[in-house]
Design an enzyme around this catalytic site. Sequence first.
Site, PDB file in Angstrom:
ATOM      1  N   LYS A  28      37.253  28.579  34.131  1.00 51.84           N
ATOM      2  CA  LYS A  28      36.785  29.583  35.079  1.00 51.84           C
ATOM      3  C   LYS A  28      36.676  30.957  34.429  1.00 51.84           C
ATOM      4  O   LYS A  28      35.700  31.682  34.644  1.00 51.84           O
ATOM      5  CB  LYS A  28      37.701  29.641  36.309  1.00 51.84           C
ATOM      6  CG  LYS A  28      37.179  30.599  37.380  1.00 51.84           C
ATOM      7  CD  LYS A  28      37.825  30.387  38.732  1.00 51.84           C
ATOM      8  CE  LYS A  28      39.253  30.855  38.767  1.00 51.84           C
ATOM      9  NZ  LYS A  28      39.737  31.028  40.164  1.00 51.84           N
ATOM     10  N   ARG A  33      32.867  35.264  32.564  1.00 50.71           N
ATOM     11  CA  ARG A  33      32.479  36.180  31.493  1.00 50.71           C
ATOM     12  C   ARG A  33      31.125  35.813  30.890  1.00 50.71           C
ATOM     13  O   ARG A  33      30.374  36.694  30.456  1.00 50.71           O
ATOM     14  CB  ARG A  33      33.577  36.209  30.420  1.00 50.71           C
ATOM     15  CG  ARG A  33      34.852  36.928  30.890  1.00 50.71           C
ATOM     16  CD  ARG A  33      36.067  36.555  30.044  1.00 50.71           C
ATOM     17  NE  ARG A  33      37.249  37.351  30.378  1.00 50.71           N
ATOM     18  CZ  ARG A  33      38.054  37.102  31.406  1.00 50.71           C
ATOM     19  NH1 ARG A  33      37.777  36.098  32.244  1.00 50.71           N
ATOM     20  NH2 ARG A  33      39.120  37.857  31.612  1.00 50.71           N
ATOM     21  N   GLY A 101      39.469  37.408  42.640  1.00 55.94           N
ATOM     22  CA  GLY A 101      39.958  38.656  42.081  1.00 55.94           C
ATOM     23  C   GLY A 101      39.404  38.900  40.696  1.00 55.94           C
ATOM     24  O   GLY A 101      39.078  40.034  40.327  1.00 55.94           O
ATOM     25  N   SER A 174      47.802  42.218  32.274  1.00 55.62           N
ATOM     26  CA  SER A 174      46.717  41.806  33.152  1.00 55.62           C
ATOM     27  C   SER A 174      45.424  41.719  32.359  1.00 55.62           C
ATOM     28  O   SER A 174      44.872  42.741  31.943  1.00 55.62           O
ATOM     29  CB  SER A 174      46.542  42.788  34.325  1.00 55.62           C
ATOM     30  OG  SER A 174      45.360  42.473  35.053  1.00 55.62           O
ATOM     31  N   GLN A 176      42.663  40.874  33.634  1.00 55.33           N
ATOM     32  CA  GLN A 176      41.606  41.412  34.487  1.00 55.33           C
ATOM     33  C   GLN A 176      41.439  42.909  34.272  1.00 55.33           C
ATOM     34  O   GLN A 176      40.316  43.407  34.135  1.00 55.33           O
ATOM     35  CB  GLN A 176      41.909  41.117  35.954  1.00 55.33           C
ATOM     36  CG  GLN A 176      41.877  39.646  36.323  1.00 55.33           C
ATOM     37  CD  GLN A 176      42.263  39.413  37.781  1.00 55.33           C
ATOM     38  OE1 GLN A 176      42.535  40.346  38.524  1.00 55.33           O
ATOM     39  NE2 GLN A 176      42.292  38.150  38.179  1.00 55.33           N
ATOM     40  N   ASP A 327      48.866  31.734  36.048  1.00 54.05           N
ATOM     41  CA  ASP A 327      48.309  30.950  37.151  1.00 54.05           C
ATOM     42  C   ASP A 327      48.960  29.580  37.304  1.00 54.05           C
ATOM     43  O   ASP A 327      48.731  28.899  38.311  1.00 54.05           O
ATOM     44  CB  ASP A 327      46.800  30.753  36.954  1.00 54.05           C
ATOM     45  CG  ASP A 327      46.013  32.024  37.215  1.00 54.05           C
ATOM     46  OD1 ASP A 327      46.454  32.834  38.058  1.00 54.05           O
ATOM     47  OD2 ASP A 327      44.966  32.219  36.573  1.00 54.05           O
ATOM     48  N   ARG A 358      52.411  34.404  45.535  1.00 56.00           N
ATOM     49  CA  ARG A 358      52.641  33.019  45.127  1.00 56.00           C
ATOM     50  C   ARG A 358      54.116  32.668  45.015  1.00 56.00           C
ATOM     51  O   ARG A 358      54.498  31.506  45.194  1.00 56.00           O
ATOM     52  CB  ARG A 358      51.900  32.734  43.809  1.00 56.00           C
ATOM     53  CG  ARG A 358      50.396  32.629  44.012  1.00 56.00           C
ATOM     54  CD  ARG A 358      49.630  32.364  42.731  1.00 56.00           C
ATOM     55  NE  ARG A 358      48.228  32.057  43.034  1.00 56.00           N
ATOM     56  CZ  ARG A 358      47.263  32.025  42.135  1.00 56.00           C
ATOM     57  NH1 ARG A 358      47.534  32.277  40.864  1.00 56.00           N
ATOM     58  NH2 ARG A 358      46.027  31.737  42.493  1.00 56.00           N
TER      59      ARG A 358
END
Length: 450
Positions: A28, A33, A101, A174, A176, A327, A358
């Site tokens: 994913k 990307r 996200g 992170s 992201q 994750d 989570r």
Amino acid sequence: MSSHGAPIPMTSRACGPLKGEAQVPGDKSISHRSLILGAMCIGETTITGLLEGQDVLDTARAMRAFGAEVTDHGGGRWSVIGVGVGGFAEPDGVIDCGNSGTGVRLIMGAMATSPIAATFSGDASLNGRPMARVTDPLALFGTQAVGRTGGRLPMTVVGAADPVPVRYTVPVPSAQVKSAVLLAGLNAPGQTVVIEAEATRDHTERMLAGFGAEISVVETAEGREIKLTGQPELQAQHIDVPRDPSSAAFPVCAALIVPGSDVLVPGIGLNPTRAGLFTTLREMGADLTYENEREEGGEPVADLRARFSPDMKGIEVPPARAASMIDEYPVLSVVAAFAAGQTVMRGVKELRVKESDRIDAMATGLRANGITVEDGPDWWTVTGAVHGNVAGGAVCASHLDHRIAMSFLILGMAANAPVSVDDGGPIATSFPIFEPLMAKLGAQVSRDTA
């Protein structure tokens, strides 16, 4: 409700040995990307093996809204005719990123240094997640963002008309945030520098280099320093997306806890910034082996073989490993429920602000299924009941979170009583073939009808 329709209650039951080959979808992170960088090139980028889950499809739709020509040729084959760095057009409507996200934060970064405005929204889960972690560093380029209280979506981002390069130290691990800053830096003059104290997944750095950007990575006293020279002309590429290690985690972990199982998961990306779960499982005593190790498209790849492992033991997972498996902690906690002793997970506060909290979601559901769990702001522990002693029998809330839903369904495959989730609909966002893939291996997962 699920992110794209009415709730889909699902139940998983104890099954016979899981056997066979699990062809999991494409990665994913790399799929997102590939579409975004393809849209920032001049020329045609071709992609094979793209993950066609809803999250990635939402990103493809967003790239079309920004002016790129994105075409689905069928069978995971896609093409993107890009508009070049700084060439994004202003979208006509709201950019709906669904449950993703990763998608929304990377897209915000990619458009942040272009003189356009875009409004972003998503489902109830995404609209409740914090965006300031991205919009704060993007503001250093000259970008403006206005959203709901607490930096939440819906949010309008106004790109910097005269962006300046930045030097930014990522406050928490992170990928992201790091990636959003690097993507913004593509259209800023001079050098943008990102420093991270703990290494996170490095797909963005690898792919930027592959697309022709001038980027370097060095270790310094401050941490991992990434330097990117802005305003390059990115070169269109062919990308063969490796299979997703985060998706592979589910059939792998199921095989480890279901008696008699032997499952092969071919072609999994084993980028060291993503493979922390598999290292952890092996330390716990899992019968997990790598076969046919190789390199594809600059990424290490191997076939994973997982066999039933009744003698696993709990361990303390090194906090420094969190970024490489963030994750995968939910499904790791399921495996920990079948191990002997205590599995300790620290340095995981990022889990509090994922698609759901989570830590709370898994702790609550595991307790309801008879497992002892303790948790704090950035840690949790699972005391294993050992194989054969996991009660099961509960209905667990998925909180619109695909990984929570799949983790509890894996639990039900080896628990003494069936385990249900209130809504399995979000699974389609990242692993749309989860149900048929697991059924082919021998799992018993059903959709519950009124």
